[in-house]
Write a protein that holds these residues in place. Sequence first.
Motif, PDB file in Angstrom:
ATOM      1  N   THR A 198       0.832  -1.201   0.000  1.00 26.59           N
ATOM      2  CA  THR A 198       0.000   0.000   0.000  1.00 26.59           C
ATOM      3  C   THR A 198       0.865   1.249   0.000  1.00 26.59           C
ATOM      4  O   THR A 198       1.870   1.319   0.730  1.00 26.59           O
ATOM      5  CB  THR A 198      -0.923  -0.008   1.233  1.00 26.59           C
ATOM      6  OG1 THR A 198      -1.736  -1.193   1.191  1.00 26.59           O
ATOM      7  CG2 THR A 198      -1.828   1.213   1.236  1.00 26.59           C
ATOM      8  N   HIS A 199       0.463   2.253  -0.803  1.00 26.39           N
ATOM      9  CA  HIS A 199       1.271   3.453  -0.978  1.00 26.39           C
ATOM     10  C   HIS A 199       0.369   4.687  -1.092  1.00 26.39           C
ATOM     11  O   HIS A 199      -0.747   4.596  -1.594  1.00 26.39           O
ATOM     12  CB  HIS A 199       2.142   3.325  -2.230  1.00 26.39           C
ATOM     13  CG  HIS A 199       2.935   2.060  -2.265  1.00 26.39           C
ATOM     14  ND1 HIS A 199       4.149   1.924  -1.633  1.00 26.39           N
ATOM     15  CD2 HIS A 199       2.648   0.846  -2.822  1.00 26.39           C
ATOM     16  CE1 HIS A 199       4.589   0.683  -1.812  1.00 26.39           C
ATOM     17  NE2 HIS A 199       3.702   0.017  -2.523  1.00 26.39           N
ATOM     18  N   PRO A 200       0.847   5.854  -0.641  1.00 26.15           N
ATOM     19  CA  PRO A 200       0.020   7.070  -0.678  1.00 26.15           C
ATOM     20  C   PRO A 200      -0.031   7.697  -2.064  1.00 26.15           C
ATOM     21  O   PRO A 200       0.921   7.617  -2.851  1.00 26.15           O
ATOM     22  CB  PRO A 200       0.722   7.999   0.318  1.00 26.15           C
ATOM     23  CG  PRO A 200       2.157   7.570   0.256  1.00 26.15           C
ATOM     24  CD  PRO A 200       2.135   6.084   0.030  1.00 26.15           C
ATOM     25  N   VAL A 201      -1.162   8.346  -2.355  1.00 25.82           N
ATOM     26  CA  VAL A 201      -1.335   9.085  -3.602  1.00 25.82           C
ATOM     27  C   VAL A 201      -2.358  10.177  -3.347  1.00 25.82           C
ATOM     28  O   VAL A 201      -3.137  10.122  -2.387  1.00 25.82           O
ATOM     29  CB  VAL A 201      -1.800   8.141  -4.738  1.00 25.82           C
ATOM     30  CG1 VAL A 201      -3.258   7.717  -4.540  1.00 25.82           C
ATOM     31  CG2 VAL A 201      -1.611   8.763  -6.116  1.00 25.82           C
ATOM     32  N   GLY A 202      -2.383  11.189  -4.187  1.00 21.36           N
ATOM     33  CA  GLY A 202      -3.400  12.225  -4.103  1.00 21.36           C
ATOM     34  C   GLY A 202      -3.255  13.105  -2.881  1.00 21.36           C
ATOM     35  O   GLY A 202      -2.155  13.452  -2.441  1.00 21.36           O
ATOM     36  N   GLY A 203      -4.406  13.482  -2.308  1.00 20.12           N
ATOM     37  CA  GLY A 203      -4.392  14.372  -1.152  1.00 20.12           C
ATOM     38  C   GLY A 203      -3.679  13.775   0.043  1.00 20.12           C
ATOM     39  O   GLY A 203      -2.991  14.486   0.780  1.00 20.12           O
ATOM     40  N   ALA A 204      -3.852  12.482   0.259  1.00 19.87           N
ATOM     41  CA  ALA A 204      -3.174  11.829   1.384  1.00 19.87           C
ATOM     42  C   ALA A 204      -1.663  11.948   1.249  1.00 19.87           C
ATOM     43  O   ALA A 204      -0.949  12.180   2.235  1.00 19.87           O
ATOM     44  CB  ALA A 204      -3.596  10.364   1.466  1.00 19.87           C
ATOM     45  N   ALA A 205      -1.165  11.810   0.034  1.00 22.68           N
ATOM     46  CA  ALA A 205       0.271  11.939  -0.194  1.00 22.68           C
ATOM     47  C   ALA A 205       0.721  13.386  -0.052  1.00 22.68           C
ATOM     48  O   ALA A 205       1.804  13.668   0.486  1.00 22.68           O
ATOM     49  CB  ALA A 205       0.628  11.398  -1.578  1.00 22.68           C
ATOM     50  N   LEU A 206      -0.121  14.317  -0.534  1.00 18.82           N
ATOM     51  CA  LEU A 206       0.214  15.736  -0.369  1.00 18.82           C
ATOM     52  C   LEU A 206       0.373  16.098   1.093  1.00 18.82           C
ATOM     53  O   LEU A 206       1.318  16.788   1.489  1.00 18.82           O
ATOM     54  CB  LEU A 206      -0.890  16.590  -0.998  1.00 18.82           C
ATOM     55  CG  LEU A 206      -0.765  16.925  -2.478  1.00 18.82           C
ATOM     56  CD1 LEU A 206      -2.065  17.531  -2.988  1.00 18.82           C
ATOM     57  CD2 LEU A 206       0.402  17.879  -2.717  1.00 18.82           C
ATOM     58  N   ASP A 207      -0.563  15.653   1.918  1.00 20.00           N
ATOM     59  CA  ASP A 207      -0.512  15.971   3.337  1.00 20.00           C
ATOM     60  C   ASP A 207       0.714  15.356   4.011  1.00 20.00           C
ATOM     61  O   ASP A 207       1.280  15.935   4.944  1.00 20.00           O
ATOM     62  CB  ASP A 207      -1.777  15.474   4.035  1.00 20.00           C
ATOM     63  CG  ASP A 207      -3.010  16.280   3.650  1.00 20.00           C
ATOM     64  OD1 ASP A 207      -2.842  17.368   3.050  1.00 20.00           O
ATOM     65  OD2 ASP A 207      -4.125  15.819   3.934  1.00 20.00           O
ATOM     66  N   ALA A 208       1.113  14.181   3.541  1.00 13.79           N
ATOM     67  CA  ALA A 208       2.231  13.487   4.179  1.00 13.79           C
ATOM     68  C   ALA A 208       3.588  13.982   3.702  1.00 13.79           C
ATOM     69  O   ALA A 208       4.544  14.038   4.488  1.00 13.79           O
ATOM     70  CB  ALA A 208       2.114  11.981   3.926  1.00 13.79           C
ATOM     71  N   SER A 209       3.669  14.358   2.409  1.00 16.02           N
ATOM     72  CA  SER A 209       4.991  14.644   1.848  1.00 16.02           C
ATOM     73  C   SER A 209       5.060  15.887   0.968  1.00 16.02           C
ATOM     74  O   SER A 209       6.144  16.262   0.524  1.00 16.02           O
ATOM     75  CB  SER A 209       5.464  13.439   1.017  1.00 16.02           C
ATOM     76  OG  SER A 209       4.649  13.289  -0.149  1.00 16.02           O
ATOM     77  N   GLY A 210       3.913  16.480   0.667  1.00 10.55           N
ATOM     78  CA  GLY A 210       3.906  17.639  -0.224  1.00 10.55           C
ATOM     79  C   GLY A 210       3.922  17.285  -1.689  1.00 10.55           C
ATOM     80  O   GLY A 210       4.020  18.161  -2.554  1.00 10.55           O
ATOM     81  N   ASP A 211       3.794  15.995  -2.018  1.00 10.66           N
ATOM     82  CA  ASP A 211       3.836  15.524  -3.409  1.00 10.66           C
ATOM     83  C   ASP A 211       2.661  14.575  -3.615  1.00 10.66           C
ATOM     84  O   ASP A 211       2.528  13.591  -2.881  1.00 10.66           O
ATOM     85  CB  ASP A 211       5.161  14.798  -3.663  1.00 10.66           C
ATOM     86  CG  ASP A 211       5.356  14.402  -5.120  1.00 10.66           C
ATOM     87  OD1 ASP A 211       4.367  14.380  -5.879  1.00 10.66           O
ATOM     88  OD2 ASP A 211       6.502  14.081  -5.490  1.00 10.66           O
ATOM     89  N   PRO A 212       1.773  14.829  -4.611  1.00 11.08           N
ATOM     90  CA  PRO A 212       0.637  13.932  -4.808  1.00 11.08           C
ATOM     91  C   PRO A 212       1.008  12.572  -5.393  1.00 11.08           C
ATOM     92  O   PRO A 212       0.178  11.653  -5.397  1.00 11.08           O
ATOM     93  CB  PRO A 212      -0.268  14.705  -5.767  1.00 11.08           C
ATOM     94  CG  PRO A 212       0.661  15.601  -6.521  1.00 11.08           C
ATOM     95  CD  PRO A 212       1.731  15.985  -5.540  1.00 11.08           C
ATOM     96  N   LEU A 213       2.245  12.441  -5.874  1.00 11.26           N
ATOM     97  CA  LEU A 213       2.739  11.146  -6.356  1.00 11.26           C
ATOM     98  C   LEU A 213       4.199  11.014  -5.937  1.00 11.26           C
ATOM     99  O   LEU A 213       5.116  11.242  -6.718  1.00 11.26           O
ATOM    100  CB  LEU A 213       2.597  11.024  -7.882  1.00 11.26           C
ATOM    101  CG  LEU A 213       2.897   9.643  -8.466  1.00 11.26           C
ATOM    102  CD1 LEU A 213       1.850   8.619  -8.053  1.00 11.26           C
ATOM    103  CD2 LEU A 213       2.992   9.709  -9.999  1.00 11.26           C
ATOM    104  N   PRO A 214       4.446  10.642  -4.674  1.00 10.47           N
ATOM    105  CA  PRO A 214       5.810  10.606  -4.156  1.00 10.47           C
ATOM    106  C   PRO A 214       6.698   9.614  -4.907  1.00 10.47           C
ATOM    107  O   PRO A 214       6.200   8.656  -5.520  1.00 10.47           O
ATOM    108  CB  PRO A 214       5.619  10.168  -2.704  1.00 10.47           C
ATOM    109  CG  PRO A 214       4.189  10.429  -2.387  1.00 10.47           C
ATOM    110  CD  PRO A 214       3.450  10.249  -3.675  1.00 10.47           C
ATOM    111  N   PRO A 215       7.999   9.813  -4.859  1.00  9.52           N
ATOM    112  CA  PRO A 215       8.928   8.917  -5.558  1.00  9.52           C
ATOM    113  C   PRO A 215       8.757   7.450  -5.167  1.00  9.52           C
ATOM    114  O   PRO A 215       8.858   6.564  -6.027  1.00  9.52           O
ATOM    115  CB  PRO A 215      10.307   9.442  -5.160  1.00  9.52           C
ATOM    116  CG  PRO A 215      10.066  10.891  -4.868  1.00  9.52           C
ATOM    117  CD  PRO A 215       8.703  10.970  -4.277  1.00  9.52           C
TER     118      PRO A 215
END
Length: 366
Positions: A44-61
């Motif tokens: 499982t991996h973050p994407v979208g708003g959840a990723a933005l909130d966690a890392s500032g990137d909607p599609l983290p590396p």
Amino acid sequence: MTDNRTYRLAVLPGDGIGPEVTREAVRVLEAAAGRFGFRLEATTHPVGGAALDASGDPLPPETQAACRAADAVLLGAVGGPAWDEAPPGRRPEDGLLRLRRLLGAFANLRPVTVPAALAGASPLRPERVAGTDLVIVRELTGGIYFGTPRGIEQGPEGRRGVNTMRYDEAEIERIATVAFELAARRRGRVTSVDKANVLDVSRLWREVVTSVHRDRFPEIELDHLYVDNAAMQLVRDPRRFDVVLTANLFGDILSDLAATLPGSLGLLPSASIGGGVGLFEPVHGSAPDLAGTGRANPLAAILSGAMLLEHLGESDAAAAVRRAVASTLDDGFRTPDLAGDGEAACSTQAMGAAVCERLESTEVMA
């Protein structure tokens, strides 16, 4: 694939109801794996708003790397009002567009079916929509959404907005090939939708589609419709369609129109394919007002999982998932979006459990 019938699955739950419906889809996929003798290695991996909130990137590396290494990607949903004011490049939807480009997903497939058990839920008359079974094949990486020049500029009489609808011949050939190959596995008919009476780009579209048909798929029936007539016919006689082939903008509009035929977006899966890794997601959005209430319909995510299985070559398992969904609906299970007057509604989790129960009792086809 890591070894014989072991598949790497990247799960991107996303935002809103995404984690809830994705959880049930993975549950059904795991039941299918146990039933049909293959293995899933899901991460499982973050994407979208959840990723933005966690890392500032909607599609983290790290999400990108996991998706590239996977055999398939299962996505929940992205977006929500919390990020509506975010600047370009920092919106949840930017992550989705980048993901499609990363995976080379140029073809979006949207099946639309209306089971007899749910025909009464359609906004159209049941006898008009019952038995509808069509797939919209939408070109996903070209057209007016990506053509240049584009932007808002200052002109002599005020600001001017510019977008360019463009297609190269090769782009049209490859999406037409997807549609004709799909029709060959279905009922053998493609309807190509354009606006060739007005647009030069649509005239090229029609010429290339006709050429691909003549040279490679003469056994498939082909007809052409202007997009305005196609929209009318989708509502007037949806059962006439088998495979609908169209460009990015027209496909966006027509697929959302067709999504109204079953009466709920919660029934509609999709696949975005073209590269080595397919992306599978329900058509519905993140529905933040339903998040955490247990009222979300997981069937679109579950049916997206069936498309994922088919893409991996597990066609018997995919067919069994679809039969289990149909059996669940025939047995009267309804989430709130499907429940009629006087009908009891079940929770997201209960719907997923009902599908798993019927899947696990399904006979393995010889």
